[in-house]
Design a protein around this motif. Structure first.
Motif: not given
Length: 313
Positions: A104, A248, A270
């Motif tokens: 990530k 993330a 994300i």
């Protein structure tokens, strides 16, 4: 000795437990309730049957082996009142979660998600705003097995790895560790902040509005611990104002994440559905820990991964 499993690890694995001297009961965790056949159960191997299973009725229960690292699903007062030993799956998911953290960071720094969108649109457009992980300062709030596995994998990028734990105890793969009392100073200097700390009353909303403001505007927040360690509403507002480059998130205050959450639509966030622990090795590693502890228990040896229920980890 009777043992209750709420997950079937397969014929060969369960037979290996029987050969240790256990009589096994297997019940589906999703709808398990107390039944008279559980009267003699001394050991419970599970994740979270506690919504429907009242373990107070299991008068002979002495030990619970969790398949999770976190323990917030456990009825702690019942465990304490009855002197039940609690062990968890610490270390069982650390490798895939360490890989997920590195992935990530790279996805954010290399803006992979935007380039994938361009691919779907058949759009050829170079992005000159990509970043390097080289020499970035990566801060882990919590330096347990998940953080250690991620820090180990970040060595090849020549990143500067910082850790925060209770007393600033030095940990392998970390360049420096700070005590939790210096959290704000660590947040100020880090390019990436990774949350790998256990969830307890003390860590509830540990990352709040004030601490988010301590982070760099170019900073990245990654959370693989528990959603409630972050004040989600404060994070949403902070990101809406452009005060954080990206996040993330694998965990959320409410799971599944409600469809009306603004996080879904944020381009610089994300999201994954509490998925970072998954790999083809998850059951293998989980069972290794279970088997070793089963062996130790029946031989009267000290169990490993024992949890301090008062501390919460």
């Amino acid at each position: 000795m009777e043992i209750l499993f709420t997950y079937d690890y397969g014929k060969d694995k369960m037979e290996s437990i029987r050969q240790l001297g256990y009589d096994i009961i297997i019940k589906n965790e999703k709808d398990i309730v107390y039944h008279q056949e559980m009267e003699e159960v001394e050991v419970l191997v599970c994740y979270n049957p506690f919504i429907t299973l009242d373990i107070r009725k299991m008068k002979r229960l002495k030990w619970i082996q969790l398949s999770s690292i976190g323990i917030d699903q456990v009825p702690k007062e019942v465990v304490l009142e009855n002197g039940i030993v609690l062990t968890n799956n610490k270390g069982g998911y650390s490798v895939p979660m360490g890989e997920w953290i590195v992935l990530k960071i790279l996805e954010i720094y290399k803006k992979s998600y935007k380039l994938y969108e361009q691919q779907g649109q058949k759009l050829w457009k170079m992005d000159t705003s990509l970043l390097e992980l080289y020499r970035k300062r990566i801060g882990f709030i919590g330096t347990g097995s998940i953080a250690t596995e991620a820090a180990k994998r970040l060595q090849g990028f020549e990143a500067h790895i910082i850790g925060v734990n209770t007393n600033g105890t030095k940990v392998q793969y970390f360049d420096k560790c700070y005590p939790i009392g210096e959290l704000e100073e660590v947040l100020k200097q880090c390019d990436v902040v990774v949350l790998t700390i256990p969830y307890t009353e003390e860590t509830h909303h540990l990352i709040n509005e004030t601490r988010l403001k301590s982070m760099k505007k170019s900073g990245v927040l990654i959370n693989v611990s528990r959603g409630s360690i972050v004040d989600e509403e404060a994070l949403i507002q902070h990101m809406k104002q452009g005060n954080l480059m990206a996040a993330a998130l694998d965990v959320f205050e409410k799971e599944p994440l409600p469809q009306d959450s603004p996080l879904w639509a944020m381009e610089n966030v994300i999201l994954t559905p509490h998925n970072s622990w998954i790999s083809e090795m998850r059951n293998e590693r989980r069972f290794r820990i279970i088997y070793e502890n089963m062996k130790r228990y029946i031989e009267g040896e000290l169990l490993f991964n024992q949890v301090d229920i008062e501390k919460g980890y």
